[in-house]
Design a protein around this motif. Sequence first.
Motif, PDB file in Angstrom:
ATOM      1  N   GLY A  89      32.854 -42.632  38.727  1.00 49.61           N
ATOM      2  CA  GLY A  89      32.566 -42.575  40.149  1.00 49.61           C
ATOM      3  C   GLY A  89      33.045 -43.833  40.850  1.00 49.61           C
ATOM      4  O   GLY A  89      33.025 -44.930  40.282  1.00 49.61           O
ATOM      5  N   ALA A  90      33.480 -43.682  42.096  1.00 44.27           N
ATOM      6  CA  ALA A  90      34.070 -44.804  42.831  1.00 44.27           C
ATOM      7  C   ALA A  90      33.091 -45.949  43.058  1.00 44.27           C
ATOM      8  O   ALA A  90      33.507 -47.088  43.255  1.00 44.27           O
ATOM      9  CB  ALA A  90      34.618 -44.320  44.169  1.00 44.27           C
ATOM     10  N   GLY A  91      31.799 -45.660  43.019  1.00 52.34           N
ATOM     11  CA  GLY A  91      30.808 -46.709  43.257  1.00 52.34           C
ATOM     12  C   GLY A  91      30.376 -47.452  42.011  1.00 52.34           C
ATOM     13  O   GLY A  91      29.566 -48.385  42.096  1.00 52.34           O
ATOM     14  N   GLU A  92      30.901 -47.077  40.850  1.00 54.11           N
ATOM     15  CA  GLU A  92      30.573 -47.797  39.620  1.00 54.11           C
ATOM     16  C   GLU A  92      31.162 -49.209  39.651  1.00 54.11           C
ATOM     17  O   GLU A  92      32.276 -49.415  40.134  1.00 54.11           O
ATOM     18  CB  GLU A  92      31.124 -47.057  38.396  1.00 54.11           C
ATOM     19  N   ILE A  93      30.401 -50.181  39.139  1.00 53.45           N
ATOM     20  CA  ILE A  93      30.918 -51.541  39.018  1.00 53.45           C
ATOM     21  C   ILE A  93      32.057 -51.528  37.998  1.00 53.45           C
ATOM     22  O   ILE A  93      31.903 -51.005  36.892  1.00 53.45           O
ATOM     23  CB  ILE A  93      29.810 -52.514  38.575  1.00 53.45           C
ATOM     24  N   TRP A  94      33.195 -52.101  38.375  1.00 53.10           N
ATOM     25  CA  TRP A  94      34.384 -52.006  37.524  1.00 53.10           C
ATOM     26  C   TRP A  94      34.131 -52.523  36.108  1.00 53.10           C
ATOM     27  O   TRP A  94      34.406 -51.832  35.126  1.00 53.10           O
ATOM     28  CB  TRP A  94      35.548 -52.771  38.151  1.00 53.10           C
ATOM     29  N   MET A 101      33.229 -47.650  28.650  1.00 55.54           N
ATOM     30  CA  MET A 101      34.298 -46.935  27.941  1.00 55.54           C
ATOM     31  C   MET A 101      34.524 -47.520  26.560  1.00 55.54           C
ATOM     32  O   MET A 101      34.677 -46.787  25.574  1.00 55.54           O
ATOM     33  CB  MET A 101      35.584 -46.977  28.769  1.00 55.54           C
ATOM     34  N   LEU A 102      34.535 -48.827  26.467  1.00 57.76           N
ATOM     35  CA  LEU A 102      34.761 -49.483  25.182  1.00 57.76           C
ATOM     36  C   LEU A 102      33.636 -49.151  24.206  1.00 57.76           C
ATOM     37  O   LEU A 102      33.878 -48.821  23.031  1.00 57.76           O
ATOM     38  CB  LEU A 102      34.870 -50.988  25.391  1.00 57.76           C
ATOM     39  N   GLU A 103      32.406 -49.204  24.690  1.00 53.34           N
ATOM     40  CA  GLU A 103      31.249 -48.930  23.840  1.00 53.34           C
ATOM     41  C   GLU A 103      31.202 -47.477  23.373  1.00 53.34           C
ATOM     42  O   GLU A 103      30.628 -47.171  22.324  1.00 53.34           O
ATOM     43  CB  GLU A 103      29.960 -49.282  24.587  1.00 53.34           C
ATOM     44  N   HIS A 104      31.800 -46.568  24.149  1.00 52.60           N
ATOM     45  CA  HIS A 104      31.800 -45.150  23.790  1.00 52.60           C
ATOM     46  C   HIS A 104      33.070 -44.735  23.050  1.00 52.60           C
ATOM     47  O   HIS A 104      33.303 -43.543  22.835  1.00 52.60           O
ATOM     48  CB  HIS A 104      31.607 -44.290  25.039  1.00 52.60           C
ATOM     49  N   GLY A 105      33.904 -45.715  22.670  1.00 52.16           N
ATOM     50  CA  GLY A 105      35.065 -45.425  21.860  1.00 52.16           C
ATOM     51  C   GLY A 105      36.309 -45.033  22.625  1.00 52.16           C
ATOM     52  O   GLY A 105      37.192 -44.363  22.073  1.00 52.16           O
ATOM     53  N   TYR A 106      36.396 -45.477  23.895  1.00 46.20           N
ATOM     54  CA  TYR A 106      37.570 -45.169  24.715  1.00 46.20           C
ATOM     55  C   TYR A 106      38.227 -46.474  25.169  1.00 46.20           C
ATOM     56  O   TYR A 106      38.067 -46.915  26.308  1.00 46.20           O
ATOM     57  CB  TYR A 106      37.182 -44.335  25.936  1.00 46.20           C
ATOM     58  N   PRO A 107      38.986 -47.141  24.293  1.00 45.62           N
ATOM     59  CA  PRO A 107      39.598 -48.422  24.641  1.00 45.62           C
ATOM     60  C   PRO A 107      40.844 -48.247  25.513  1.00 45.62           C
ATOM     61  O   PRO A 107      41.381 -47.139  25.633  1.00 45.62           O
ATOM     62  CB  PRO A 107      39.961 -49.006  23.281  1.00 45.62           C
ATOM     63  N   GLY A 108      41.285 -49.345  26.099  1.00 40.89           N
ATOM     64  CA  GLY A 108      42.511 -49.316  26.885  1.00 40.89           C
ATOM     65  C   GLY A 108      42.445 -50.138  28.156  1.00 40.89           C
ATOM     66  O   GLY A 108      43.468 -50.539  28.698  1.00 40.89           O
ATOM     67  N   LEU A 109      41.233 -50.415  28.630  1.00 39.06           N
ATOM     68  CA  LEU A 109      41.068 -51.195  29.862  1.00 39.06           C
ATOM     69  C   LEU A 109      40.517 -52.593  29.589  1.00 39.06           C
ATOM     70  O   LEU A 109      40.186 -53.316  30.530  1.00 39.06           O
ATOM     71  CB  LEU A 109      40.132 -50.462  30.834  1.00 39.06           C
ATOM     72  N   GLU A 110      40.440 -52.987  28.308  1.00 38.42           N
ATOM     73  CA  GLU A 110      39.806 -54.260  27.953  1.00 38.42           C
ATOM     74  C   GLU A 110      40.495 -55.472  28.581  1.00 38.42           C
ATOM     75  O   GLU A 110      39.841 -56.475  28.877  1.00 38.42           O
ATOM     76  CB  GLU A 110      39.728 -54.420  26.428  1.00 38.42           C
ATOM     77  N   ASN A 111      41.796 -55.404  28.833  1.00 37.54           N
ATOM     78  CA  ASN A 111      42.490 -56.534  29.463  1.00 37.54           C
ATOM     79  C   ASN A 111      42.059 -56.735  30.908  1.00 37.54           C
ATOM     80  O   ASN A 111      42.298 -57.797  31.496  1.00 37.54           O
ATOM     81  CB  ASN A 111      44.008 -56.325  29.427  1.00 37.54           C
ATOM     82  N   LEU A 112      41.411 -55.727  31.491  1.00 32.38           N
ATOM     83  CA  LEU A 112      40.980 -55.796  32.890  1.00 32.38           C
ATOM     84  C   LEU A 112      39.487 -56.082  33.010  1.00 32.38           C
ATOM     85  O   LEU A 112      38.895 -55.885  34.074  1.00 32.38           O
ATOM     86  CB  LEU A 112      41.319 -54.477  33.602  1.00 32.38           C
ATOM     87  N   ALA A 113      38.885 -56.573  31.935  1.00 28.87           N
ATOM     88  CA  ALA A 113      37.463 -56.908  31.955  1.00 28.87           C
ATOM     89  C   ALA A 113      37.174 -58.020  32.956  1.00 28.87           C
ATOM     90  O   ALA A 113      38.025 -58.868  33.247  1.00 28.87           O
ATOM     91  CB  ALA A 113      37.015 -57.344  30.560  1.00 28.87           C
ATOM     92  N   LEU A 114      35.963 -57.974  33.493  1.00 27.60           N
ATOM     93  CA  LEU A 114      35.414 -59.003  34.386  1.00 27.60           C
ATOM     94  C   LEU A 114      36.104 -59.104  35.750  1.00 27.60           C
ATOM     95  O   LEU A 114      35.814 -60.022  36.508  1.00 27.60           O
ATOM     96  CB  LEU A 114      35.401 -60.389  33.727  1.00 27.60           C
ATOM     97  N   ILE A 115      37.000 -58.193  36.068  1.00 30.17           N
ATOM     98  CA  ILE A 115      37.532 -58.168  37.431  1.00 30.17           C
ATOM     99  C   ILE A 115      36.418 -57.683  38.347  1.00 30.17           C
ATOM    100  O   ILE A 115      35.817 -56.634  38.093  1.00 30.17           O
ATOM    101  CB  ILE A 115      38.761 -57.254  37.531  1.00 30.17           C
ATOM    102  N   PRO A 116      36.099 -58.426  39.402  1.00 32.06           N
ATOM    103  CA  PRO A 116      34.998 -58.006  40.281  1.00 32.06           C
ATOM    104  C   PRO A 116      35.380 -56.787  41.112  1.00 32.06           C
ATOM    105  O   PRO A 116      36.563 -56.463  41.262  1.00 32.06           O
ATOM    106  CB  PRO A 116      34.780 -59.233  41.170  1.00 32.06           C
TER     107      PRO A 116
END
Length: 350
Positions: A89-94, A101-116
Motif C-alpha cells: 500500500g502507498a501509505g506503508e513506510i518504505w 519483504m526480506l523477513e518473508h523471503g522476498y529479497p531484492g530491495l535490501e540496497n534501498l533500506a532506510l530510505i525515508p
Amino acid sequence: MIVENNVPLQPYNSFGIVARAQNLVRIASEADVAELRADPRWRDAPRFVLGGGSNIVLTGDVKPLVLKVEIKGLRLVEETPRAWIVEAGAGEIWHDAVQWMLEHGYPGLENLALIPGTVGGAPVQNIGAYGVELQDRFDSLDAIDLDTGRSFTLDAAQCAFGYRDSVFKHVRSGPNDFGLSGRALITRVRFRLPKPWKAVVGYLDLERKMGETGNFTPSATDVFDWVCAIRRAKLPDWRVLGNAGSFFKNPTVTPEQCADIIARDPKIVHYPMDDGSIKLAAGWLIDACGWKGKSVGNAGVYERQALVLVNRGGLENPVTGGEVMTLAKAIQTSVYERFGIRLEPEPVVV
C-alpha cells in the motif's frame, strides 16, 4: 471521511519545518477518494498529495486541500520461476516494507533500506541507493486520476522513469502530454523481485564492507544490515536532526566536460554511466566549495555529508523553508561559479 482544518504539518515533513494545512483529509482507501470527489465542496478544489513528507520543502502554509495518503497492506501477489511479485500500500513506510519483504523471503530491495518516506513516494522519485534504483525492481502501480476519479494501472515504461524522475513529477502541458503531477494519487505499488536472488555489491562502500568482514558471498540480510550501518554512519536520522535526505541530484556531464574538470580538480569523484555520460558526486562538489558544516540561519550543511541539508533549530526554533532555499541557492551559485555545473534539487518545493 473527515476533513480536518488548520492542521500542523511539522510532524508530516522530515525537515521539521513549521507549516499548516488549511484543510487535510486522510486517504486510507480508494473509497475515501471517491467520497471526496462526491462532495461538492471538495470535488474541484486544488489538491496536494502528501506521503511521508521526506522529499518536500514547505515554504509556507499549504492552501490546497492536503491528501494525506495512509493506504496500508503488504502481500505476495504472485510467484513465478523468475520472480516474486509483491504489492504494498502507498501509505506503508518504505523501510518497514523492505524489511517485511526480506523477513518473508522476498529479497531484492535490501540496497534501498532506510530510505525515508512511504511506498507511494518511491516511484515518484524513482528512489535509488547503493547500486539499485526502484525501476530495477518495479512491476506496476495503481493510481487514481483525481480529475476524473478513474483508477488506472501503469507499468515501468508508462512511468517514464529517469534519474530521480518519473511522469509523476511533470505537469501536463498539452493534450498529448502524459504528465501526472498534481493529477494522480498512487494507491498501491507492485515490485518484481528477481529469482534467483543475486547480491548487488559493486558500490564502493559495500565492497569495503566485504573486505572488512571477509564475507564475499553476503546474503540479502547481510546486504540489508550493511546498508543500514553505512547510512546510519553517514546520514542523520531525520527524527533527531531534520532533513530531506540527499538535497541535490548527482549531475551528469559529457566525457569531455569531465576531462576538463579533472584537469583543474584531479580528485573529483566521478562514475562512468552505461550511456557514456559521466556522473559527478554532488556532495564532493559542494564540499570542494567549502560548504560542509556551514549554515544560513537554522539551515545547515551536514558535517558528515555535504549533500544533506539539515534543520539546526530542532523543534524549539525550527528552520524555515525560506532559510533552506536560501542556503540551497547559495550552494548552487558556488558550484556553478567554480565548476560551471548547475545542481538540481531533489525535493519538491511547496
